[in-house]
Every structure is written in structure tokens, then in C-alpha cells.
Design an enzyme around this catalytic site. Sequence first.
Site, mmCIF file in Angstrom:
data_model
loop_
_atom_site.group_PDB
_atom_site.id
_atom_site.type_symbol
_atom_site.label_atom_id
_atom_site.label_comp_id
_atom_site.label_asym_id
_atom_site.label_seq_id
_atom_site.Cartn_x
_atom_site.Cartn_y
_atom_site.Cartn_z
ATOM 1 N N SER A 20 0.841 -1.188 0.000
ATOM 2 C CA SER A 20 0.000 0.000 0.000
ATOM 3 C C SER A 20 0.879 1.242 0.000
ATOM 4 C CB SER A 20 -0.878 0.025 1.250
ATOM 5 O OG SER A 20 -1.575 1.254 1.298
ATOM 6 N N TYR A 66 -0.891 -1.024 10.426
ATOM 7 C CA TYR A 66 -0.969 -1.291 8.984
ATOM 8 C C TYR A 66 0.226 -0.689 8.248
ATOM 9 C CZ TYR A 66 -3.204 -1.622 4.352
ATOM 10 O OH TYR A 66 -3.495 -1.910 3.040
#
Length: 227
Positions: free
Chosen positions: A133, A149
Site C-alpha cells: 500500500s 498497517y
Amino acid sequence: MPTVIVTGANRGLGLEFAKQYAAAGWRVIATCRDPAGAGALTGIDGVEVAALDVGDLDAVAAFGARYGAEAIDLFVNNAGTYGGDRAAQAFGSTDAGAWLDTFRINTIAPMKLAEALAGGLEKAKGKIAILTSKVGSVADNTSGGATLYRTSKAAVNMVGKNLAIELAPRGIAVVLLHPGWVKTDMGGPNALITTEDSVSGMRRVIDGVSVHTSGRFYDYSGKEIPW
Ligand code: NDP
């Protein structure tokens, strides 16, 4: 017929990868935690469903023993978790247990799967695509937050770079992919793009990768992202 392995293929981007590669005539080994509940994968021509919880590293090794001897053209490491709610990710209340689980799924499993499947990938001179990401880009971080994350994705970027270097002599190329902000359970309803557009873009990027361009970080449109 080329073979692709996709993890977390029961919903979201993984399901779309399975559908698009099957429609393109590939043999798709679509893994998910609960095949009995993966109705969306049932009956798609060319798709074989296999059980795999990527957070269970014994199961990862067993999966490698089952599939790692076959020629594998592409391994899409798609399965991932956000890791916890806002409080679990926030300064002052980070949840260490959830953080370790997030690392096991998002960071360690991609490495262990690559180790388990490298023999099969070498046979086909195949590729590894890791769904990471932009949130894992240190250069792109202007807002903080999402610590569990972000750190798991920043670390998997380094896993991908190491794999690119270490597997190049065996003819295996690696690419790190940001899918865009996509309408899935993780991306939520306000996300900007569909799974169809994201995956068709990422497939084009994967097609363009070779050992000569291995170990780079791109978004679904082919734009390179700074680390
Ligand atoms: P979803 O939350 O919609 O789906 C996640 C998938 O990963 C599910 O199939 C889920 O399976 C699977 N998964 C989670 N944990 C495990 C596990 N331990 N073992 C096996 N499978 C597991 O996410 P997306 O489809 O949106 O995301 C796919 C990838 O793209 C992820 O790596 C994510 O980080 C990345 N990404 C997504 C973005 C977005 O906007 N959507 C943006 C940037 C990156 P189950 O159904 O069993 O939970």
C-alpha cells in the site's frame, strides 16, 4: 496454460484477480481461509480452491509442500489485514498483540510463501506480485496514524526488495503493487475505484515486469511510488 496462485481470493481484490486470470485462460489456484464459505469462487472455469490461512505458518509450509513443486508462473500475495480499529493503531493505545498478528499476515507470510513457492516459480521463470500500500511509503506519510498497517506494509516493501535481489539469479521477478483506493471491505464504500479497474491495471503492470525491472513499487496505473 500458465498457472497463478492468489491468496485471499474469496473476496475483494483477490476474488477479482482469480476471475480475471481465469477469464484470460490461466489455471488459478485460489486460496482462502474457508473454502466452504467461498461461494463467489465456486464454479468459475479454471479455478481450483485451496484452503490457506496465511497467518498459520505451518499451513503455509504444508501449502508449499503441496504446490511448490509445480511450475508457477505468478504468485499474487494478496491476502492482507488492516490490523485493528483506530484505537488499536493510535499513539498511546497501540495494541501489541494485534500488531504482531498484522505483521504475521502482511509481512512474514509473504516471505514464507515466497520461500515455499520459489522452486515452482523458478521452473516457470515466474513472478511474484505483492499487494502492499502507498500507506507503507515513508516518503508519502504526512498524516501519521494507522501504525499497525503502515509499518507492516513498509516492512513488506523491504521483503519484496530483498526477494527481488535474492531471486533474480533464479530468474524470478518481483513487483510491489499499490492497488489504488479500491471499493472493497477494506477500502470501504467511499473508495475511488472498482476492483475491476484496479486489477486490470495491476495485471498490465505485472505483465511489464522482468528480472531487469524487478523490486520496484508501482500503483495500479503503472506510476512508480517513492519508498
Ligand atoms: P479485503 O479486506 O476486502 O479482503 C482481504 C482478503 O484477505 C480476504 O480474502 C481475507 O480473507 C484475506 N485474509 C485476511 N487475513 C487472512 C489470513 N490470515 N489468511 C488468509 N487470508 C486472509 O481487502 P482488499 O481486497 O481491499 O485488499 C487486498 C490487498 O490489497 C491487501 O493486502 C490490502 O492491504 C491491499 N490494499 C487494499 C487497498 C484498498 O483500497 N482496498 C489499498 C491498499 C492496499 P477472509 O475473508 O477469510 O477474512
